[in-house]
Design a protein around this motif. Structure first.
Motif, PDB file in Angstrom:
ATOM      1  N   ASN A 230       0.824  -1.218   0.000  1.00 40.20           N
ATOM      2  CA  ASN A 230       0.000   0.000   0.000  1.00 40.20           C
ATOM      3  C   ASN A 230       0.856   1.266   0.000  1.00 40.20           C
ATOM      4  OD1 ASN A 230       0.889  -0.620   2.582  1.00 40.20           O
ATOM      5  ND2 ASN A 230      -0.908   0.213   3.621  1.00 40.20           N
ATOM      6  N   THR A 231       2.045   1.191  -0.615  1.00 41.22           N
ATOM      7  CA  THR A 231       2.895   2.390  -0.701  1.00 41.22           C
ATOM      8  C   THR A 231       3.299   2.646  -2.148  1.00 41.22           C
ATOM      9  OG1 THR A 231       4.907   1.092  -0.376  1.00 41.22           O
ATOM     10  CG2 THR A 231       3.948   2.083   1.595  1.00 41.22           C
ATOM     11  N   THR A 232       3.515   3.944  -2.454  1.00 42.39           N
ATOM     12  CA  THR A 232       4.118   4.349  -3.725  1.00 42.39           C
ATOM     13  C   THR A 232       5.195   5.363  -3.390  1.00 42.39           C
ATOM     14  OG1 THR A 232       1.982   4.167  -4.824  1.00 42.39           O
ATOM     15  CG2 THR A 232       3.676   5.437  -5.987  1.00 42.39           C
ATOM     16  N   PHE A 233       6.422   5.090  -3.792  1.00 48.72           N
ATOM     17  CA  PHE A 233       7.490   6.068  -3.583  1.00 48.72           C
ATOM     18  C   PHE A 233       8.008   6.494  -4.946  1.00 48.72           C
ATOM     19  CE2 PHE A 233       7.657   3.863   0.554  1.00 48.72           C
ATOM     20  CZ  PHE A 233       7.635   4.965   1.408  1.00 48.72           C
ATOM     21  N   GLU A 234       8.184   7.802  -5.126  1.00 54.94           N
ATOM     22  CA  GLU A 234       8.559   8.313  -6.448  1.00 54.94           C
ATOM     23  C   GLU A 234       9.503   9.512  -6.310  1.00 54.94           C
ATOM     24  OE1 GLU A 234       4.970   8.453  -8.982  1.00 54.94           O
ATOM     25  OE2 GLU A 234       5.914  10.222  -9.849  1.00 54.94           O
ATOM     26  N   VAL A 235      10.526   9.532  -7.162  1.00 53.35           N
ATOM     27  CA  VAL A 235      11.392  10.719  -7.222  1.00 53.35           C
ATOM     28  C   VAL A 235      10.591  11.833  -7.883  1.00 53.35           C
ATOM     29  CG1 VAL A 235      13.521  11.705  -8.165  1.00 53.35           C
ATOM     30  CG2 VAL A 235      13.469   9.295  -7.443  1.00 53.35           C
ATOM     31  N   ARG A 236      10.473  12.950  -7.187  1.00 54.21           N
ATOM     32  CA  ARG A 236       9.666  14.040  -7.750  1.00 54.21           C
ATOM     33  C   ARG A 236      10.105  15.377  -7.163  1.00 54.21           C
ATOM     34  NH1 ARG A 236       3.335  13.168  -8.990  1.00 54.21           N
ATOM     35  NH2 ARG A 236       2.792  15.293  -9.438  1.00 54.21           N
ATOM     36  N   ASP A 237      10.315  16.341  -8.020  1.00 57.44           N
ATOM     37  CA  ASP A 237      10.590  17.715  -7.567  1.00 57.44           C
ATOM     38  C   ASP A 237       9.242  18.359  -7.257  1.00 57.44           C
ATOM     39  OD1 ASP A 237      11.153  20.373  -7.217  1.00 57.44           O
ATOM     40  OD2 ASP A 237      12.567  20.499  -8.893  1.00 57.44           O
ATOM     41  N   LEU A 238       9.067  18.744  -5.995  1.00 61.03           N
ATOM     42  CA  LEU A 238       7.760  19.239  -5.560  1.00 61.03           C
ATOM     43  C   LEU A 238       7.606  20.751  -5.710  1.00 61.03           C
ATOM     44  CD1 LEU A 238       7.413  17.039  -2.365  1.00 61.03           C
ATOM     45  CD2 LEU A 238       6.012  16.876  -4.418  1.00 61.03           C
ATOM     46  N   THR A 239       8.567  21.387  -6.360  1.00 62.95           N
ATOM     47  CA  THR A 239       8.538  22.855  -6.426  1.00 62.95           C
ATOM     48  C   THR A 239       7.219  23.377  -6.990  1.00 62.95           C
ATOM     49  OG1 THR A 239      10.906  22.841  -6.749  1.00 62.95           O
ATOM     50  CG2 THR A 239       9.765  24.890  -7.254  1.00 62.95           C
ATOM     51  N   ASP A 240       6.794  22.808  -8.116  1.00 61.87           N
ATOM     52  CA  ASP A 240       5.528  23.266  -8.706  1.00 61.87           C
ATOM     53  C   ASP A 240       4.465  22.177  -8.574  1.00 61.87           C
ATOM     54  OD1 ASP A 240       6.623  25.754  -9.623  1.00 61.87           O
ATOM     55  OD2 ASP A 240       7.713  24.589 -11.131  1.00 61.87           O
ATOM     56  N   PHE A 241       4.381  21.611  -7.384  1.00 58.31           N
ATOM     57  CA  PHE A 241       3.493  20.464  -7.171  1.00 58.31           C
ATOM     58  C   PHE A 241       2.046  20.819  -7.526  1.00 58.31           C
ATOM     59  CE2 PHE A 241       1.230  17.621  -4.034  1.00 58.31           C
ATOM     60  CZ  PHE A 241       1.426  16.476  -4.777  1.00 58.31           C
ATOM     61  N   ASP A 242       1.477  20.027  -8.406  1.00 58.42           N
ATOM     62  CA  ASP A 242       0.127  20.332  -8.882  1.00 58.42           C
ATOM     63  C   ASP A 242      -0.633  19.016  -9.047  1.00 58.42           C
ATOM     64  OD1 ASP A 242      -2.032  21.712  -9.821  1.00 58.42           O
ATOM     65  OD2 ASP A 242      -1.300  21.783 -11.889  1.00 58.42           O
ATOM     66  N   SER A 243      -1.352  18.637  -8.018  1.00 53.71           N
ATOM     67  CA  SER A 243      -2.102  17.381  -8.051  1.00 53.71           C
ATOM     68  C   SER A 243      -3.402  17.595  -7.273  1.00 53.71           C
ATOM     69  CB  SER A 243      -1.229  16.290  -7.410  1.00 53.71           C
ATOM     70  OG  SER A 243      -1.836  15.058  -7.489  1.00 53.71           O
ATOM     71  N   PRO A 244      -4.332  18.381  -7.846  1.00 56.52           N
ATOM     72  CA  PRO A 244      -5.498  18.831  -7.074  1.00 56.52           C
ATOM     73  C   PRO A 244      -6.390  17.687  -6.578  1.00 56.52           C
ATOM     74  CG  PRO A 244      -5.363  19.937  -9.214  1.00 56.52           C
ATOM     75  CD  PRO A 244      -4.331  18.863  -9.212  1.00 56.52           C
ATOM     76  N   ASN A 245      -6.933  17.857  -5.380  1.00 56.25           N
ATOM     77  CA  ASN A 245      -7.937  16.939  -4.795  1.00 56.25           C
ATOM     78  C   ASN A 245      -7.511  15.473  -4.853  1.00 56.25           C
ATOM     79  OD1 ASN A 245      -9.729  19.128  -4.322  1.00 56.25           O
ATOM     80  ND2 ASN A 245     -10.168  19.118  -6.524  1.00 56.25           N
ATOM     81  N   SER A 246      -6.307  15.188  -4.450  1.00 57.45           N
ATOM     82  CA  SER A 246      -5.801  13.814  -4.580  1.00 57.45           C
ATOM     83  C   SER A 246      -5.620  13.098  -3.242  1.00 57.45           C
ATOM     84  CB  SER A 246      -4.438  13.823  -5.277  1.00 57.45           C
ATOM     85  OG  SER A 246      -4.527  14.484  -6.512  1.00 57.45           O
ATOM     86  N   PHE A 247      -5.525  13.861  -2.157  1.00 53.80           N
ATOM     87  CA  PHE A 247      -5.174  13.223  -0.875  1.00 53.80           C
ATOM     88  C   PHE A 247      -6.112  13.702   0.243  1.00 53.80           C
ATOM     89  CE2 PHE A 247      -1.285  13.531  -3.406  1.00 53.80           C
ATOM     90  CZ  PHE A 247      -0.927  12.190  -3.450  1.00 53.80           C
ATOM     91  N   ASP A 248      -6.248  12.821   1.269  1.00 53.80           N
ATOM     92  CA  ASP A 248      -7.060  13.168   2.437  1.00 53.80           C
ATOM     93  C   ASP A 248      -6.190  13.640   3.594  1.00 53.80           C
ATOM     94  OD1 ASP A 248      -9.664  12.012   1.376  1.00 53.80           O
ATOM     95  OD2 ASP A 248      -8.303  10.285   1.216  1.00 53.80           O
ATOM     96  N   PHE A 249      -4.956  13.188   3.591  1.00 53.66           N
ATOM     97  CA  PHE A 249      -4.041  13.542   4.686  1.00 53.66           C
ATOM     98  C   PHE A 249      -2.661  13.729   4.071  1.00 53.66           C
ATOM     99  CE2 PHE A 249      -1.467  11.718   8.449  1.00 53.66           C
ATOM    100  CZ  PHE A 249      -1.440  12.936   9.121  1.00 53.66           C
ATOM    101  N   VAL A 250      -2.069  14.903   4.325  1.00 56.25           N
ATOM    102  CA  VAL A 250      -0.732  15.199   3.799  1.00 56.25           C
ATOM    103  C   VAL A 250       0.180  15.504   4.982  1.00 56.25           C
ATOM    104  CG1 VAL A 250       0.633  16.840   2.448  1.00 56.25           C
ATOM    105  CG2 VAL A 250      -1.567  16.057   1.570  1.00 56.25           C
ATOM    106  N   THR A 251       1.393  14.976   4.923  1.00 56.40           N
ATOM    107  CA  THR A 251       2.382  15.265   5.973  1.00 56.40           C
ATOM    108  C   THR A 251       3.641  15.834   5.334  1.00 56.40           C
ATOM    109  OG1 THR A 251       3.284  13.030   5.802  1.00 56.40           O
ATOM    110  CG2 THR A 251       1.629  13.388   7.500  1.00 56.40           C
ATOM    111  N   SER A 252       4.390  16.602   6.126  1.00 57.77           N
ATOM    112  CA  SER A 252       5.784  16.876   5.772  1.00 57.77           C
ATOM    113  C   SER A 252       6.547  16.956   7.084  1.00 57.77           C
ATOM    114  CB  SER A 252       5.933  18.159   4.953  1.00 57.77           C
ATOM    115  OG  SER A 252       5.586  19.274   5.723  1.00 57.77           O
ATOM    116  N   PHE A 253       7.625  16.208   7.147  1.00 55.38           N
ATOM    117  CA  PHE A 253       8.438  16.165   8.356  1.00 55.38           C
ATOM    118  C   PHE A 253       9.768  16.839   8.048  1.00 55.38           C
ATOM    119  CE2 PHE A 253       5.703  12.302   8.507  1.00 55.38           C
ATOM    120  CZ  PHE A 253       4.928  12.657   9.590  1.00 55.38           C
TER     121      PHE A 253
END
Ligand SMILES: C[S@@+](CC[C@H](N)C(=O)[O-])C[C@H]1O[C@@H](n2cnc3c(N)ncnc32)[C@H](O)[C@@H]1O
Length: 363
Positions: A230-253
């Protein structure tokens, strides 16, 4: 003589002498700090925690290391007040009260993980010197072992408190995770937190994005070793992150202040949440105002990490270089600009160095 020097108070010999003693103590403490890192990486602290008072040869044998090096390291530990020494028996003892903050799994948190940062930034000093002249930045690849150090830090700062202390900051969250929701960890590094969550909540799906290929590969290995599907890990530059209405819970540590464009990231994370979604952000809890950080825990260490790592890696991506001590005030302001109208701010009793924001997307 110019006007400025004319205004200087008279030179005080006593103050100068006392200050030079302070500087000597500071340098001496730095010497102990780098050897704390060595004690952690060699496993000497963990080995010594399980030994009664022992001679250097016995300690070296137990740690499977060479005696001469271990003896010299022990001399630093003794003069630095970390290990006790009995000259009559030639034996060394690591008191349990000291082991309680310098060993793996230590109940007070393992401070030797922080000591790893000292040699890590030492390795990049020449590069930083040239940045002082040019204003350029660095790349994550300039810091070998950075992601390994962060993974160790994350295991004790985040994962160890995740279920009992951190998730309860969002009261309804654990029920929603049981039922099945989509979760994103932005700047997930080696994915320790996400793997722990995915192992606990099998009905939910967990996505981790990070700029670093090495960190993402390490996260994938951990997920696979844990048998997770149940995981997906992906290399991604989040600078212009654009993925509307995709998640219910977002974290950043600990993953916003050293981004290229933290505001753009936060705005992207806000948009990525579905209605009633929640964003949980952990970052360094200092103030944006230098004068308010005089008594902040390990403030000099944090400004040092900022100057040698967090600020230059942001500048190296073409970013603004906010720095580690961007301050909770700046963070709160940026969360509001991103769209979160009422971010809640928490400081956890066990961890005064960090701040936790719970921000909801509603309305
Ligand atoms: C201080 S580390 C924290 C990592 C992880 N969250 C943890 O707690 O171990 C910051 C992370 O942000 C990632 N990062 C920095 N800039 C990024 C960007 N533009 N896009 C995606 N990730 C980025 C780095 O690669 C790094 O893994």
């Amino acid at each position: 003589m110019n006007d400025m020097s004319a205004a200087l108070p008279p030179f005080d010999e006593n103050t100068a002498e006392a200050f030079s003693a302070t500087v000597a103590e500071t340098i001496d403490a730095a010497a102990v700090a780098i050897m704390i890192s060595v004690g952690h990486r060699t496993g000497l602290f963990d080995v010594m925690a399980g030994l009664k008072p022992s001679r250097s040869g016995q300690i070296a044998e137990a740690a499977q290391l060479t005696e001469r090096y271990v003896r010299e390291w022990l001399a630093v530990m003794v003069t630095g007040g970390i290990v006790n020494y009995d000259p009559e028996t030639g034996s060394y003892h690591f008191p349990p009260e000291h082991a309680a903050c310098l060993t793996r799994g230590a109940p007070l948190g393992n401070f030797s993980v922080a000591a790893l940062a000292i040699p890590l930034v030492g390795g990049v000093e020449d590069r930083i010197l040239s940045c002082f002249e040019t204003g350029e930045g660095t790349q994550y690849g300039d810091y070998p072992c950075f992601h390994h150090m962060m993974a160790e830090d994350s295991a004790q700062t985040v994962v160890a408190q995740l279920f009992d202390i951190i998730l309860p900051l969002v009261p309804e969250l654990q029920d929603r995770l049981e039922q099945g929701i989509d979760v994103l960890d932005a700047g997930c590094g080696s994915g320790r937190a996400l793997v722990a969550l995915a192992a606990r909540y099998s009905a939910s799906h967990f996505t981790g994005y990070d700029l670093s290929k090495d960190a993402i590969e390490s996260a994938k290995r951990s997920a696979s070793a844990a048998g997770l599907h149940n995981t997906t890990f992906e290399v991604r530059d989040l600078t212009d992150f654009d993925s509307p209405n995709s998640f219910d819970f977002v974290t950043s540590f600990d993953a916003v202040h050293d981004q290229k464009d933290p505001q753009s990231l936060l705005t992207g994370l806000y948009k990525s949440l579905r209605q009633d979604g929640v964003y949980l952000m952990q970052d360094i809890g200092g103030s944006a105002h230098l004068e308010k950080n005089m008594d902040f825990p390990m403030a000099s260490f944090l400004y040092m990490i900022s100057c040698m790592h967090c600020m230059p890696v942001s500048i190296g991506q073409g970013g603004q270089g906010l720095g580690t001590m961007w301050g909770w005030e700046t963070a709160e302001e940026m969360l509001k600009i991103a769209g979160f109208s009422e971010p809640e701010r928490h400081v956890l009793p066990h961890d005064p160095m960090n701040v936790w924001f719970v921000s909801r997307k509603n309305g």
